[in-house]
Motif scaffolding. Structure first.
Motif, PDB file in Angstrom:
ATOM      1  N   ARG A  38       0.813  -1.214   0.000  1.00 33.55           N
ATOM      2  CA  ARG A  38       0.000   0.000   0.000  1.00 33.55           C
ATOM      3  C   ARG A  38       0.848   1.265   0.000  1.00 33.55           C
ATOM      4  NH1 ARG A  38      -5.360  -0.058   0.997  1.00 33.55           N
ATOM      5  NH2 ARG A  38      -5.233   1.987   1.991  1.00 33.55           N
ATOM      6  N   GLU A  39       2.137   1.126   0.315  1.00 37.21           N
ATOM      7  CA  GLU A  39       3.037   2.273   0.277  1.00 37.21           C
ATOM      8  C   GLU A  39       3.341   2.662  -1.176  1.00 37.21           C
ATOM      9  OE1 GLU A  39       5.102   4.326   2.272  1.00 37.21           O
ATOM     10  OE2 GLU A  39       3.684   3.860   3.866  1.00 37.21           O
ATOM     11  N   ARG A  40       3.383   3.958  -1.470  1.00 31.83           N
ATOM     12  CA  ARG A  40       3.666   4.390  -2.834  1.00 31.83           C
ATOM     13  C   ARG A  40       5.037   3.904  -3.303  1.00 31.83           C
ATOM     14  NH1 ARG A  40       1.653   8.406  -5.973  1.00 31.83           N
ATOM     15  NH2 ARG A  40      -0.289   7.724  -4.995  1.00 31.83           N
ATOM     16  N   GLN A  43       4.895   0.193  -3.899  1.00 28.19           N
ATOM     17  CA  GLN A  43       4.237  -0.140  -5.160  1.00 28.19           C
ATOM     18  C   GLN A  43       5.184   0.054  -6.336  1.00 28.19           C
ATOM     19  OE1 GLN A  43       0.847   2.442  -5.040  1.00 28.19           O
ATOM     20  NE2 GLN A  43      -0.286   1.195  -3.570  1.00 28.19           N
ATOM     21  N   ILE A  44       5.906   1.184  -6.333  1.00 24.13           N
ATOM     22  CA  ILE A  44       6.869   1.441  -7.417  1.00 24.13           C
ATOM     23  C   ILE A  44       7.940   0.355  -7.433  1.00 24.13           C
ATOM     24  CG2 ILE A  44       8.627   3.034  -8.258  1.00 24.13           C
ATOM     25  CD1 ILE A  44       6.942   5.317  -7.092  1.00 24.13           C
ATOM     26  N   ALA A  45       8.473   0.026  -6.238  1.00 26.97           N
ATOM     27  CA  ALA A  45       9.526  -0.988  -6.149  1.00 26.97           C
ATOM     28  C   ALA A  45       9.029  -2.348  -6.619  1.00 26.97           C
ATOM     29  CB  ALA A  45      10.037  -1.078  -4.715  1.00 26.97           C
ATOM     30  N   LEU A  46       7.827  -2.732  -6.200  1.00 21.87           N
ATOM     31  CA  LEU A  46       7.308  -4.046  -6.568  1.00 21.87           C
ATOM     32  C   LEU A  46       7.054  -4.146  -8.067  1.00 21.87           C
ATOM     33  CD1 LEU A  46       4.845  -4.695  -3.592  1.00 21.87           C
ATOM     34  CD2 LEU A  46       7.067  -5.768  -3.995  1.00 21.87           C
ATOM     35  N   VAL A  47       6.588  -3.059  -8.671  1.00 25.69           N
ATOM     36  CA  VAL A  47       6.348  -3.078 -10.123  1.00 25.69           C
ATOM     37  C   VAL A  47       7.676  -3.210 -10.876  1.00 25.69           C
ATOM     38  CG1 VAL A  47       5.580  -1.697 -12.086  1.00 25.69           C
ATOM     39  CG2 VAL A  47       4.172  -1.822 -10.038  1.00 25.69           C
ATOM     40  N   ILE A  48       8.652  -2.387 -10.498  1.00 24.93           N
ATOM     41  CA  ILE A  48       9.946  -2.423 -11.196  1.00 24.93           C
ATOM     42  C   ILE A  48      10.632  -3.769 -10.998  1.00 24.93           C
ATOM     43  CG2 ILE A  48      12.251  -1.413 -11.304  1.00 24.93           C
ATOM     44  CD1 ILE A  48      11.011   1.261 -10.518  1.00 24.93           C
ATOM     45  N   LEU A  49      10.693  -4.229  -9.742  1.00 32.13           N
ATOM     46  CA  LEU A  49      11.351  -5.507  -9.473  1.00 32.13           C
ATOM     47  C   LEU A  49      10.575  -6.666 -10.094  1.00 32.13           C
ATOM     48  CD1 LEU A  49      12.468  -4.989  -5.763  1.00 32.13           C
ATOM     49  CD2 LEU A  49      13.880  -4.920  -7.820  1.00 32.13           C
ATOM     50  N   GLY A  50       9.248  -6.534 -10.162  1.00 34.86           N
ATOM     51  CA  GLY A  50       8.457  -7.563 -10.827  1.00 34.86           C
ATOM     52  C   GLY A  50       8.803  -7.667 -12.299  1.00 34.86           C
ATOM     53  N   GLU A 297       9.040   1.729   6.682  1.00 34.23           N
ATOM     54  CA  GLU A 297       7.807   2.433   7.015  1.00 34.23           C
ATOM     55  C   GLU A 297       6.746   1.455   7.519  1.00 34.23           C
ATOM     56  OE1 GLU A 297       5.352   5.765   7.458  1.00 34.23           O
ATOM     57  OE2 GLU A 297       7.493   5.638   6.984  1.00 34.23           O
ATOM     58  N   ALA A 298       6.657   0.286   6.902  1.00 33.55           N
ATOM     59  CA  ALA A 298       5.627  -0.688   7.273  1.00 33.55           C
ATOM     60  C   ALA A 298       5.884  -1.331   8.621  1.00 33.55           C
ATOM     61  CB  ALA A 298       5.535  -1.774   6.201  1.00 33.55           C
ATOM     62  N   THR A 299       7.134  -1.396   9.050  1.00 36.66           N
ATOM     63  CA  THR A 299       7.465  -2.066  10.306  1.00 36.66           C
ATOM     64  C   THR A 299       7.752  -1.104  11.453  1.00 36.66           C
ATOM     65  OG1 THR A 299       9.792  -2.191   9.598  1.00 36.66           O
ATOM     66  CG2 THR A 299       8.397  -4.104   9.152  1.00 36.66           C
ATOM     67  N   SER A 300       7.640   0.202  11.217  1.00 37.09           N
ATOM     68  CA  SER A 300       7.879   1.147  12.304  1.00 37.09           C
ATOM     69  C   SER A 300       6.778   1.022  13.348  1.00 37.09           C
ATOM     70  CB  SER A 300       7.932   2.579  11.761  1.00 37.09           C
ATOM     71  OG  SER A 300       6.664   2.954  11.250  1.00 37.09           O
ATOM     72  N   PRO A 301       7.102   1.190  14.631  1.00 37.95           N
ATOM     73  CA  PRO A 301       6.094   1.014  15.693  1.00 37.95           C
ATOM     74  C   PRO A 301       4.889   1.928  15.527  1.00 37.95           C
ATOM     75  CG  PRO A 301       8.309   1.096  16.615  1.00 37.95           C
ATOM     76  CD  PRO A 301       8.434   1.442  15.173  1.00 37.95           C
ATOM     77  N   TYR A 302       5.102   3.166  15.079  1.00 40.05           N
ATOM     78  CA  TYR A 302       3.984   4.090  14.940  1.00 40.05           C
ATOM     79  C   TYR A 302       2.963   3.584  13.911  1.00 40.05           C
ATOM     80  CZ  TYR A 302       1.354   8.237  13.531  1.00 40.05           C
ATOM     81  OH  TYR A 302       0.337   9.099  13.216  1.00 40.05           O
TER      82      TYR A 302
END
Length: 306
Positions: A38-40, A43-50, A297-302
């Protein structure tokens, strides 16, 4: 009364959302993957690496030509519809060579992580959990490995193993061991004094169960970030070693070998010869760094407590 197609779609959507929420609550890994997706930047990383992964897996089917196929009368052609990335000094299609080179880069990056991360994490977890002489011996071993410059270690290992793609992956995997060992040890030192670890000890859980079932789930997110960053480093290192003639041998297509071959022709105006492999390499590195940022960002406690 029968449900309308719109109502059926709403029900299915609500059911899917409920299932996703259930999976996120049951599995921290699924929750992290969901947040990364869900992170922008994720998403960019997953598309490029995909795209790169598809190119690596199906290079033979995707590349318009073979990686060492020489074309008649196509020496140093600039980019065109028939050759989008141009051709090299012996009439080979650069797009095809870069596609095959991406396969090598991903193999070396993933291979180095597959070798170095488990060994380094095992050493770091053991040293951090048991402490005392175990920690002292393990850390002196890691300090000894860190005392040697990375390029010197690579030269020594490659001199013993020989040159080649597999040998480069092993070399970089060995170099990854101290990186992951130090990080895993630091994470273990923080976690082993927490209440949930003390409770597990009180209930009779052994060290292996505590480490594998309780501590690892809370210490792996930083290691995943480090894995993404080290993979980016491994891609650069493979290109550098191939550039120096210490990686894969010709005519294998790698980014480093393409750049090495392009050097004499840069002053002759063949800008595409060096720019296209650099652009492909830079795009891969950007994607890996975006992925590391998204995992952080996804694993930060906040974020996890939102």
């Amino acid at each position: 009364m029968a449900n309308t197609p719109g109502q059926v779609g709403v029900f299915r959507s609500a059911s899917l959302r409920a299932r996703v929420l259930e999976l996120r609550q049951q599995s921290q890994w699924f929750d992290v993957a969901y947040r990364v997706a869900r992170e922008r930047r994720g998403q960019i990383a997953l598309v490029i690496l995909g795209v790169f992964l598809v190119c690596a897996l199906f290079a033979g089917q995707i590349a318009p030509y073979g990686y060492d196929e020489q074309l008649r009368g196509a020496k140093l052609l600039s980019p065109s519809w028939s050759h989008p990335f141009g051709t090299d000094e012996i009439s080979r299609d650069l797009l095809s060579r870069i596609i095959f080179g991406i396969r090598v880069s991903l193999f070396v990056g993933a291979g180095s992580i597959a070798i170095g991360m488990p060994i380094g994490v095992a050493i770091g977890y053991t040293a951090g959990y048991f402490g005392n002489w175990t920690d002292a011996v393990a850390m002196r071993l890691i300090d000894t490995m860190l005392a040697f410059p990375g390029i010197l270690t690579a030269l020594v290992v490659l001199a013993v193993l020989g040159t080649g793609t597999r040998e480069v992956a092993i070399t970089l995997g060995i170099g990854a061991v101290p990186v992951f060992a130090r990080l895993a040890r630091g994470q273990m030192l923080q976690e082993k004094e927490r209440d949930y670890v003390m409770a597990a000890r009180t209930l009779g859980a052994g060290p292996v169960r505590i480490i594998m079932r309780h501590v690892s789930i809370n210490t792996l997110p930083p290691l995943m970030i480090q894995a993404a960053l080290y993979m980016a480093f491994a891609v650069i290192a493979e290109a550098s070693l191939s550039f120096l003639g210490l990686g894969a041998s010709r005519p294998t297509a790698t980014i480093g070998l393409i750049l090495n071959a392009a050097r004499p022709f840069l002053t002759l105006g063949a800008w595409w010869f060096i720019l296209t492999p650099i652009a492909a390499l830079a795009l891969m590195l950007i994607a890996l760094n975006f992925l590391a940022d998204a995992i952080l960002e996804a694993t930060s406690p906040y974020v996890r407590n939102k």
